[in-house]
Design a protein around this motif. Sequence first.
Motif, mmCIF file in Angstrom:
data_model
loop_
_atom_site.group_PDB
_atom_site.id
_atom_site.type_symbol
_atom_site.label_atom_id
_atom_site.label_comp_id
_atom_site.label_asym_id
_atom_site.label_seq_id
_atom_site.Cartn_x
_atom_site.Cartn_y
_atom_site.Cartn_z
ATOM 1 N N GLN A 375 0.844 -1.187 0.000
ATOM 2 C CA GLN A 375 0.000 0.000 0.000
ATOM 3 C C GLN A 375 0.886 1.247 0.000
ATOM 4 O O GLN A 375 1.734 1.398 0.874
ATOM 5 N N VAL A 376 0.696 2.113 -0.972
ATOM 6 C CA VAL A 376 1.454 3.367 -1.039
ATOM 7 C C VAL A 376 0.799 4.377 -0.104
ATOM 8 O O VAL A 376 -0.354 4.761 -0.295
ATOM 9 N N GLN A 377 1.543 4.785 0.926
ATOM 10 C CA GLN A 377 1.007 5.693 1.935
ATOM 11 C C GLN A 377 1.227 7.161 1.570
ATOM 12 O O GLN A 377 0.384 8.013 1.847
ATOM 13 N N GLU A 378 2.369 7.456 0.954
ATOM 14 C CA GLU A 378 2.702 8.853 0.672
ATOM 15 C C GLU A 378 3.703 8.910 -0.479
ATOM 16 O O GLU A 378 4.556 8.027 -0.611
ATOM 17 N N VAL A 379 3.597 9.933 -1.311
ATOM 18 C CA VAL A 379 4.542 10.149 -2.409
ATOM 19 C C VAL A 379 4.965 11.612 -2.411
ATOM 20 O O VAL A 379 4.126 12.506 -2.403
ATOM 21 N N LYS A 380 6.283 11.845 -2.398
ATOM 22 C CA LYS A 380 6.835 13.195 -2.485
ATOM 23 C C LYS A 380 7.720 13.303 -3.713
ATOM 24 O O LYS A 380 8.381 12.323 -4.099
ATOM 25 N N ASN A 381 7.780 14.471 -4.306
ATOM 26 C CA ASN A 381 8.755 14.753 -5.358
ATOM 27 C C ASN A 381 9.978 15.383 -4.717
ATOM 28 O O ASN A 381 9.874 16.402 -4.022
ATOM 29 N N ILE A 382 11.133 14.778 -4.951
ATOM 30 C CA ILE A 382 12.377 15.265 -4.348
ATOM 31 C C ILE A 382 13.494 15.237 -5.385
ATOM 32 O O ILE A 382 13.376 14.599 -6.444
ATOM 33 N N TYR A 383 14.571 15.930 -5.081
ATOM 34 C CA TYR A 383 15.820 15.796 -5.830
ATOM 35 C C TYR A 383 16.848 15.187 -4.887
ATOM 36 O O TYR A 383 16.995 15.627 -3.737
ATOM 37 N N THR A 384 17.561 14.174 -5.372
ATOM 38 C CA THR A 384 18.582 13.542 -4.550
ATOM 39 C C THR A 384 19.702 13.009 -5.433
ATOM 40 O O THR A 384 19.522 12.820 -6.643
ATOM 41 N N ASP A 385 20.853 12.773 -4.820
ATOM 42 C CA ASP A 385 22.036 12.311 -5.558
ATOM 43 C C ASP A 385 21.854 10.851 -5.988
ATOM 44 O O ASP A 385 21.409 10.023 -5.196
ATOM 45 N N ASN A 386 22.218 10.554 -7.221
ATOM 46 C CA ASN A 386 22.089 9.180 -7.728
ATOM 47 C C ASN A 386 23.362 8.361 -7.534
ATOM 48 O O ASN A 386 23.497 7.268 -8.073
ATOM 49 N N GLY A 387 24.313 8.902 -6.754
ATOM 50 C CA GLY A 387 25.572 8.203 -6.522
ATOM 51 C C GLY A 387 26.640 8.557 -7.521
ATOM 52 O O GLY A 387 27.775 8.089 -7.413
ATOM 53 N N GLU A 388 26.315 9.397 -8.490
ATOM 54 C CA GLU A 388 27.267 9.819 -9.522
ATOM 55 C C GLU A 388 27.349 11.347 -9.598
ATOM 56 O O GLU A 388 27.575 11.925 -10.653
ATOM 57 N N PHE A 389 27.137 11.990 -8.441
ATOM 58 C CA PHE A 389 27.227 13.448 -8.311
ATOM 59 C C PHE A 389 26.223 14.179 -9.199
ATOM 60 O O PHE A 389 26.466 15.278 -9.653
ATOM 61 N N GLU A 390 25.080 13.536 -9.430
ATOM 62 C CA GLU A 390 24.040 14.146 -10.237
ATOM 63 C C GLU A 390 22.741 14.164 -9.446
ATOM 64 O O GLU A 390 22.326 13.146 -8.885
ATOM 65 N N GLN A 391 22.106 15.337 -9.384
ATOM 66 C CA GLN A 391 20.830 15.461 -8.698
ATOM 67 C C GLN A 391 19.708 15.018 -9.626
ATOM 68 O O GLN A 391 19.527 15.564 -10.705
ATOM 69 N N ARG A 392 18.963 14.002 -9.188
ATOM 70 C CA ARG A 392 17.895 13.456 -10.011
ATOM 71 C C ARG A 392 16.539 13.736 -9.367
ATOM 72 O O ARG A 392 16.374 13.657 -8.152
ATOM 73 N N LEU A 393 15.548 14.067 -10.226
ATOM 74 C CA LEU A 393 14.174 14.212 -9.778
ATOM 75 C C LEU A 393 13.633 12.818 -9.479
ATOM 76 O O LEU A 393 13.687 11.929 -10.324
ATOM 77 N N CYS A 394 13.130 12.640 -8.264
ATOM 78 C CA CYS A 394 12.709 11.307 -7.832
ATOM 79 C C CYS A 394 11.353 11.354 -7.131
ATOM 80 O O CYS A 394 10.917 12.394 -6.624
ATOM 81 N N TYR A 395 10.723 10.181 -7.110
ATOM 82 C CA TYR A 395 9.568 9.960 -6.246
ATOM 83 C C TYR A 395 10.080 9.337 -4.943
ATOM 84 O O TYR A 395 10.769 8.309 -4.971
ATOM 85 N N GLU A 396 9.737 9.941 -3.824
ATOM 86 C CA GLU A 396 10.040 9.346 -2.519
ATOM 87 C C GLU A 396 8.744 8.734 -2.003
ATOM 88 O O GLU A 396 7.784 9.445 -1.696
#
Length: 427
Positions: A375-396
Amino acid sequence: MKTWLVVLTIAVIGLGAYSIDLHGDKEDLQRTVLAQYTDKLTDASEKLSHLQRSVSQSLLFQDEQAIHSELDSVWRLSSEVRSSIANIPIGQELSNEWMNYLGRLGDEAKRTAKTGDYVAWREKMPQVSSNLQALSDDWTAATVDFYKHNGKMDVWLQQVDNKNPNTNFDKVKDTLKGYGEKDFPLTLSESDWQKKIELKALQDAEITEKEALEKVKYLFPVIKDATFTVTKSSDTAPYPFYHIQFHQGIRLGYVDLTVKGGHLLSYLVERPVDEAKQSQEEILKKAEEYVKKLGMKDVAYVESRENHQAWHVTFARVHPGDNALIYADGVQLKLAKDTGELLGANAMEYIQEENIKKQTAKPIDWKTFFQDDIQVQEVKNIYTDNGEFEQRLCYEVIALRDGKTQETFRIVIDAENHNVLKVEYLT
């Protein structure tokens, strides 16, 4: 951290409920804190030796499971040495060089375990192993010099403040810098990241010591009548800043401001904290007021955690294009549980503002992405590092799995290509 602030801060933590008379006899306190430093130095020396052996042992095997075991040891020990060194007053520049070198070594081990590129690891690590052995020897020589102080904390603090430089620790610093550049040369992405860390983008006019003090009194009116001591960073520091120590009554602490523009880097206060009287709601309201007072009006609340004395509240910059939270542009506040007073602030990440590239979020059908019992309780849009020094738009995503025991997970998913970047077990 410098001079008596370091001594008193660690003493408060170590001695707990005892009250320290700033004007009393300092010798017992000095010996206590010196003993703590000695333990940390010994711990760092032992773990550095273990780290060197793990790097060397990782070159022994063809067997993948055996290699992974050693790579895990390299990653774990590099983190443990970083932790030990972070708690020793050895000067900011030397500490930074250690953090950088050990961090890059740990990242290399973690990346190798993930990619399976053992050929590149075997090509690079013989020299790293040799360099670690040399660093271990230099570090041992420097710690021997530390033990010669025989409990004279004033001598040690003078060396930390570069009033009487320690040639042995200076040698470690210079050696580390050279090894770091050769063993782990920066990629283009890492070079951009390093420029961000060193605040290369700051173009503001420089402020004077007097202007820095006036800004401190404005930002933190509770200490406007304190006794202040201002020092400036050394010429070799990654960026110029003012280190402003203060003492007012029961409060002792420091503020760091950049010379360019007078931006807040960090703020820390040590004082006795009484029984908790503020509710979480009251704390969060005060935290919102503090970040606005500090000039950070483009942030939003992320999370809060508590210990027996304080609440730690985190904010992150809101990206103006899509209102997603940029976790890398974070601000952390520490508020006392008795009065809600601001006891600490860390705005370094906020100053190192990320350059966000345009990305497009593609929707995900959660019913087909997850199993039926999720069950998906919550979804946020965030930017976070993908491990390669790049900020990626993500679903949290906060997801709940129904079963014999309910389990909650935090999943970070790239919003554009739907790669899962992180899975964290919550409860």
